[in-house]
Design a protein around this motif. Structure first.
Motif, PDB file in Angstrom:
ATOM      1  N   LEU A 163       0.608  -1.451  -0.273  1.00 11.59           N
ATOM      2  CA  LEU A 163       0.273   0.320  -0.318  1.00 11.59           C
ATOM      3  C   LEU A 163       0.937   1.291  -0.088  1.00 11.59           C
ATOM      4  N   VAL A 164       0.939   2.522  -0.790  1.00 12.59           N
ATOM      5  CA  VAL A 164       1.650   2.984  -1.244  1.00 12.59           C
ATOM      6  C   VAL A 164       0.313   4.697  -1.426  1.00 12.59           C
ATOM      7  N   THR A 165       1.505   5.299  -1.212  1.00 14.99           N
ATOM      8  CA  THR A 165       0.804   6.670  -1.451  1.00 14.99           C
ATOM      9  C   THR A 165       1.707   8.078  -2.315  1.00 14.99           C
ATOM     10  N   LEU A 166       1.321   8.788  -2.783  1.00 18.21           N
ATOM     11  CA  LEU A 166       2.312   9.710  -3.504  1.00 18.21           C
ATOM     12  C   LEU A 166       2.851  10.936  -2.052  1.00 18.21           C
ATOM     13  N   ARG A 167       3.811  10.830  -2.492  1.00 15.52           N
ATOM     14  CA  ARG A 167       4.677  11.992  -1.155  1.00 15.52           C
ATOM     15  C   ARG A 167       3.946  13.057  -1.495  1.00 15.52           C
ATOM     16  N   ARG A 193      -4.513   6.474  -2.017  1.00 16.58           N
ATOM     17  CA  ARG A 193      -4.203   5.322  -1.884  1.00 16.58           C
ATOM     18  C   ARG A 193      -4.025   4.304  -3.031  1.00 16.58           C
ATOM     19  N   GLY A 194      -3.137   3.393  -2.710  1.00 16.98           N
ATOM     20  CA  GLY A 194      -2.946   1.916  -3.847  1.00 16.98           C
ATOM     21  C   GLY A 194      -1.782   1.087  -3.929  1.00 16.98           C
ATOM     22  N   ARG A 252       5.373   4.127   1.356  1.00 17.22           N
ATOM     23  CA  ARG A 252       4.767   3.354   2.200  1.00 17.22           C
ATOM     24  C   ARG A 252       3.392   3.835   3.168  1.00 17.22           C
ATOM     25  N   VAL A 253       2.360   3.514   3.286  1.00 16.57           N
ATOM     26  CA  VAL A 253       1.462   4.024   4.257  1.00 16.57           C
ATOM     27  C   VAL A 253       1.680   2.752   5.231  1.00 16.57           C
ATOM     28  N   HIS A 254       2.068   3.396   6.717  1.00 18.96           N
ATOM     29  CA  HIS A 254       1.522   2.939   8.251  1.00 18.96           C
ATOM     30  C   HIS A 254       0.224   2.103   8.302  1.00 18.96           C
ATOM     31  N   GLU A 255      -0.240   0.875   8.828  1.00 21.43           N
ATOM     32  CA  GLU A 255      -0.954   0.351   8.936  1.00 21.43           C
ATOM     33  C   GLU A 255      -2.346   1.646   9.961  1.00 21.43           C
ATOM     34  N   SER A 256      -1.797   2.653  10.527  1.00 21.43           N
ATOM     35  CA  SER A 256      -1.472   3.293  11.709  1.00 21.43           C
ATOM     36  C   SER A 256      -2.153   4.793  10.590  1.00 21.43           C
ATOM     37  N   GLU A 257      -2.152   5.104   9.134  1.00 23.21           N
ATOM     38  CA  GLU A 257      -2.351   5.421   8.832  1.00 23.21           C
ATOM     39  C   GLU A 257      -3.524   4.831   8.526  1.00 23.21           C
ATOM     40  N   MET A 258      -4.808   3.587   8.032  1.00 24.43           N
ATOM     41  CA  MET A 258      -5.483   3.218   7.427  1.00 24.43           C
ATOM     42  C   MET A 258      -6.451   4.106   8.647  1.00 24.43           C
TER      43      MET A 258
END
Length: 73
Positions: free
Chosen positions: A13-17, A26-27, A64-70
Motif C-alpha cells: 500500500l502506497v501514496t504519493l509523497r 491510496r493505491g 509506503r502507507v503505515h497501518e496506523s494511517e488507514m
C-alpha cells in the motif's frame, strides 16, 4: 528506491509523497521495474482517476502507507 532503500514490492500500500489534494491518494503496487526506478500503481482512492486505474509513478515519489494511517473500513 524509497526512504529505507528497500525496493517496493507488489501488493504494498502506497501514496504519493506530494499531491495537490487534501487527502492522501491510496493505491497498491502492481509491479516495479527491474531497476526500481518506477512502479505501476493501481489506485483505490485518487480523485480525478477511475477506481483501480493503473498509473506509472517514479518510486522516489511514492511512500509506503503505515497501518496506523488507514481509516477503518
Amino acid at each position: 528506491m524509497n526512504e529505507l532503500n528497500e525496493p517496493f514490492l507488489p501488493g504494498e500500500l502506497v501514496t504519493l509523497r506530494e499531491h495537490a489534494i487534501a487527502e492522501d491518494p491510496r493505491g497498491r503496487v502492481v509491479s516495479v521495474t527491474p531497476d526500481g526506478d518506477s512502479a505501476e500503481v493501481s489506485w483505490t482512492f485518487f480523485p480525478g482517476h477511475e477506481p483501480h486505474e493503473v498509473t506509472t509513478e517514479p518510486t522516489e515519489m511514492l511512500r509506503r502507507v503505515h497501518e496506523s494511517e488507514m481509516e477503518p473500513e
